[in-house]
Design an enzyme around this catalytic site. Sequence first.
Site, PDB file in Angstrom:
ATOM      1  N   LYS A  68       0.873  -1.189   0.000  1.00 55.99           N
ATOM      2  CA  LYS A  68       0.000   0.000   0.000  1.00 55.99           C
ATOM      3  C   LYS A  68       0.907   1.234   0.000  1.00 55.99           C
ATOM      4  O   LYS A  68       1.950   1.229   0.693  1.00 55.99           O
ATOM      5  CB  LYS A  68      -0.858  -0.037   1.265  1.00 55.99           C
ATOM      6  CG  LYS A  68      -1.875   1.084   1.412  1.00 55.99           C
ATOM      7  CD  LYS A  68      -2.767   0.814   2.643  1.00 55.99           C
ATOM      8  CE  LYS A  68      -3.855   1.876   2.784  1.00 55.99           C
ATOM      9  NZ  LYS A  68      -4.779   1.561   3.885  1.00 55.99           N
ATOM     10  N   SER A  98      -9.747   1.774   2.976  1.00 51.43           N
ATOM     11  CA  SER A  98      -8.859   2.580   2.180  1.00 51.43           C
ATOM     12  C   SER A  98      -7.834   1.774   1.375  1.00 51.43           C
ATOM     13  O   SER A  98      -7.189   2.321   0.479  1.00 51.43           O
ATOM     14  CB  SER A  98      -8.127   3.584   3.060  1.00 51.43           C
ATOM     15  OG  SER A  98      -7.329   2.909   3.976  1.00 51.43           O
ATOM     16  N   SER A 119     -10.166  -0.665   7.007  1.00 51.46           N
ATOM     17  CA  SER A 119      -9.539  -0.474   5.698  1.00 51.46           C
ATOM     18  C   SER A 119      -8.893  -1.673   5.023  1.00 51.46           C
ATOM     19  O   SER A 119      -8.406  -1.540   3.904  1.00 51.46           O
ATOM     20  CB  SER A 119      -8.517   0.658   5.786  1.00 51.46           C
ATOM     21  OG  SER A 119      -9.220   1.873   5.945  1.00 51.46           O
TER      22      SER A 119
END
Lengths: 463, 95
Positions: free
Chosen positions: A79, A154, A178
């Site tokens: 990420k 997210s 997330s």
Amino acid sequence: MIADIISKLKNKEISALELTKSYLNKIESENPDINAFITVTNDSAIKEASNVDDLISKSENLDELFSKMPLLGIPLAHKDIFSTKDVKTTAASKILEDYIPVYDATVVSKLKSSGGISLGKLNCDAFAHGATGENSDFGPTKNPYDKSRVAGGSSSGTGAAVASEMVVFATGTDTGGSLRNPASFTNTVAIKPTYGRVSRYGIFAMSSSLDSIGHITTSAEDSALVLSQTAGFDPFDATTSKHPVENYLENIGADIKGKKIGIVKEYLSDEIDSEILEKTKSAINIYEKLGAEIIDISLPNSEYALASYYVITLSEVSSNLARFDGIRFGFDRDKFGDEAKRRIMIGTYALSAGFYDEFYVKAQKVRTLIIQDFKKAFEKVDAILAPVSPVMPPKIGEVVDDPMKNYLMDILTVPVNLAGLPALSLPCGFSSKGLPVGIQLIGDHFSEKNLYNLGYNFERISK
Amino acid sequence: MISKEEILKIAKLAKLQLNENEVEKFFSQIKSILSYVKKLDEVDTSNVIPTFHPISDTKNRFQVDDSSRTFKLEDVLKNAKNTKNNHVATKGVFK
């Protein structure tokens, strides 16, 4: 999946270079549409894969080599809030468009030492603020199962990249859902470990008392293997735990007869999409079939979890984003996106003189009550089963102009973060429109081994 | 609830420059979020201790005083927009 790949590498059925190239090709063909990656590191991935092949060809004892490096040759991605040395790390925000870290996050270096090959950096909501991926300054990530819909957030790129086979697994963070949210929207498996189980060093802090570092895989077994590599005390993160790291793979398939699974009455309200409730009920049936005992429990303060979470997270976010001064790194603060600005504003207000007790301290007191509810529940059950999202994946653009609507998507995931508990989210089938639905297993602190055992058994029957 | 003046004051504290449109847009969105979290007033927390940290096995952790792990100066300055004489350069605060 990882075990199969490792076996092919050991038997020389495939080379690490062929493997990495095939994933890079998938990225090249799918990513322009799906937008899971912000940065693809072709050259370094190819170089690392060649080095792996070198290691393998020179090795006199492959079993020993793979035992020392259990992820040797496995393509992965991070990420884009994980610091990766010399590789642009943007947090999916224009503020850090040109930021290049000079060091690796602990998790990044651990996965490197385990032999993993990073293919690049994954798109997400900017600074991890969001539940759909639409707050990225580099465009939203599309859901591989329906490209008119969001991939969740997210960790949107994390879920989409694994679901569309651009990588074998990917890292992410879960502060209010997330990892579990995108996993449930993309038919993948996510682990949100116990707070402090995995080091946060080098990962852009969102909400320091809630951030949990995890990953998305295609199976519980793969998830357990990756966690065995990332978990553990880190002197660079003062909030990591010295609690011993268990052997998550040992007896992962053991019988679960007699294990007690809690069903929380407050989580099965009629505000939740009826198909999601239906799928949750089918998951309960699967556990009954496996011999588990289903126990009804109550978490009476559940309705206050979201409000408590948002006061705490917005306050901590406003503090953590204060470091982006445009002086030591990054661009000026006017380059923050709308959601970041909103969060900073509300957080600053909640922490300001005259409001600190009313908002921040009050929220932390409610947090205590929520934790007590869970502790009481875990005296009666081994794990809690619950849906992950109250809604099916929204269409792109559907919730983006309504922050409250976006926040409400976290209603079933945030209690776990408030209490610092671990949770494993698993695919649980598809809706009538062919959209993935996920369920989550929530455990007491440091009970990841138990969650994996329950998850592995669930997969055996549900797959 | 919150007023537009307070929004501007907070923006100043948080070093955010908001234009007219942003103040308008954020004003209504922030009001709705704040009214949602007012829900917490319903909870009786009279004898409850706040939890600032979810796990209690970490207390007073001190870092070992070890200077062997450090960053090279050039790395430290690498991402700064303005540097001068091996320092990060910034606007003066004194007139």
